[in-house]
Structure formats: C-alpha cells, structure tokens
Design an enzyme around this catalytic site. Structure first.
Site, PDB file in Angstrom:
ATOM      1  N   GLU A  40       4.952  -7.416  14.092  1.00 27.31           N
ATOM      2  CA  GLU A  40       4.022  -7.475  15.159  1.00 27.31           C
ATOM      3  C   GLU A  40       3.548  -8.999  15.208  1.00 27.31           C
ATOM      4  O   GLU A  40       3.221  -9.444  16.442  1.00 27.31           O
ATOM      5  CB  GLU A  40       3.018  -6.594  15.450  1.00 27.31           C
ATOM      6  CG  GLU A  40       1.811  -6.617  14.342  1.00 27.31           C
ATOM      7  CD  GLU A  40       1.999  -5.817  13.023  1.00 27.31           C
ATOM      8  OE1 GLU A  40       1.269  -5.459  12.389  1.00 27.31           O
ATOM      9  OE2 GLU A  40       3.333  -5.343  12.823  1.00 27.31           O
ATOM     10  N   ARG A  72       0.837  -1.187   0.080  1.00 26.26           N
ATOM     11  CA  ARG A  72       0.026  -0.010   0.010  1.00 26.26           C
ATOM     12  C   ARG A  72       0.925   1.253  -0.003  1.00 26.26           C
ATOM     13  O   ARG A  72       0.452   2.273  -0.383  1.00 26.26           O
ATOM     14  CB  ARG A  72      -0.976  -0.009   0.980  1.00 26.26           C
ATOM     15  CG  ARG A  72      -2.192  -0.997   0.863  1.00 26.26           C
ATOM     16  CD  ARG A  72      -2.886  -1.439   2.027  1.00 26.26           C
ATOM     17  NE  ARG A  72      -2.270  -2.024   3.112  1.00 26.26           N
ATOM     18  CZ  ARG A  72      -2.173  -3.252   3.223  1.00 26.26           C
ATOM     19  NH1 ARG A  72      -2.583  -4.079   2.363  1.00 26.26           N
ATOM     20  NH2 ARG A  72      -1.342  -3.566   4.302  1.00 26.26           N
TER      21      ARG A  72
END
Length: 178
Positions: free
Chosen positions: A101, A64
């Site tokens: 993460e 993105r």
C-alpha cells in the site's frame, strides 16, 4: 458476558498515525501477542477453523506471520515454512515482487520448502491490499502446493483487499476495520 475475540483483539491493537509514511495508520499487533490468554485464544480459534483441513504446513509471512503461524502449526501438528524478505534465507530460493500500500517489496521461499501437492495455510498478521499474501500464494503455487486457506488477525476492510486475492483459499480475519 464474555467479550468476543475480535473485541479483545481491538482493545490490544495500537494505532500509530503516519507510520511508516504520512497518511498511513499502522496497526501494531505486538500487544496482542504479548497477552498470553489472548494469544492462546487466537491460536485455538484458528486451529478450530482447520480441524478438518489436513494441512501439511502453515506458511508464515515475515515477520508477524511467524509468531502466529508457528504457534498454529504446532496446534495443528503440521510443519512450518517461512516466507522472508529477499536475501534472508540460505540455500536456493524462489522470489516474488509485489506492490504494498506504500511501496514495493520482494519475498522469498526456499525452493525445496514445499512438496508438490502439499496442502498449506498462509498466515499473516494483517491483510491490507492483498499484495503480500498473493505473492506468497504465487510462491507456494510455483512449488506445486495448494493453498487451502489464508488467515489474518486483522483485515483493513476499507481497502477492499478480498477483491484482489487470487488462489488464496478460504480467507479468514479475526478483526476487520470497516
């Protein structure tokens, strides 16, 4: 009264629980980029941040970051350089592995993508832990480029990512989830 840009972004982001793993809330930004007026306003705002920066390139982080980074490069009249997942770029590359993460990943940049001394802006849609942008900054620094800024549409403030950033220049996010 006109809504703030951050409010408009928040209205379009779709939160998806337990994706890609249980316990993760994925923030889907694609509805943001499909809104033409909002997309234009985001790019115009980002471009205003960099009017005096004399950037040589915007480095967009897959995937993105390509959408927003390519449009920002056009608005600034500078080049665009992609940072991709490992194995996606032709020719000789340099690579960095980093922690996400929810796992580990490797990104690459073509070895001749940036000239030494190039002034660059890193662009990605989301700042979570800082792992991806730090890896992109390390790639750029290895090629002798100077990271003057790192821009994000969304920041997950509750993860305290800015504490982890190194050599990322001025950091800006348009919407922060506290």
């Amino acid at each position: 009264m006109t809504k703030q840009l951050s409010e408009r972004i928040a209205e379009r982001v779709v939160s998806i629980p337990d994706y890609p793993e249980k316990g993760i809330i994925f923030r889907d930004i694609m509805p943001v980029s499909s809104d033409g007026e909002l997309f234009r306003d985001i790019i115009d705002t980002l471009a205003r941040f960099h009017e005096q920066d004399s950037a040589d390139a915007v480095v967009g982080i897959e995937s993105r970051g390509f959408i927003f980074g390519g449009a920002l490069a056009k608005a600034l009249g500078c080049g665009f350089v992609p940072v991709r997942k490992a194995g996606k770029l032709p020719r000789e590359t340099i690579r960095e592995t980093y922690q996400l993460e929810y796992g580990e990943a490797t990104i690459e940049m073509q070895k001749d993508a940036l000239a030494p001394g190039s002034r660059i802006i890193l662009m990605d849609d989301l700042l979570a832990t800082g792992g991806t942008v730090n890896a992109a900054a390390r790639l750029a620094n290895r090629l002798g480029a100077v990271v003057i800024a790192s821009d994000f549409i969304i920041e997950l403030g509750f993860l305290h990512p800015r504490e982890n950033l190194r050599s990322c220049g001025t950091v800006r996010s348009l919407l922060t989830y506290p």
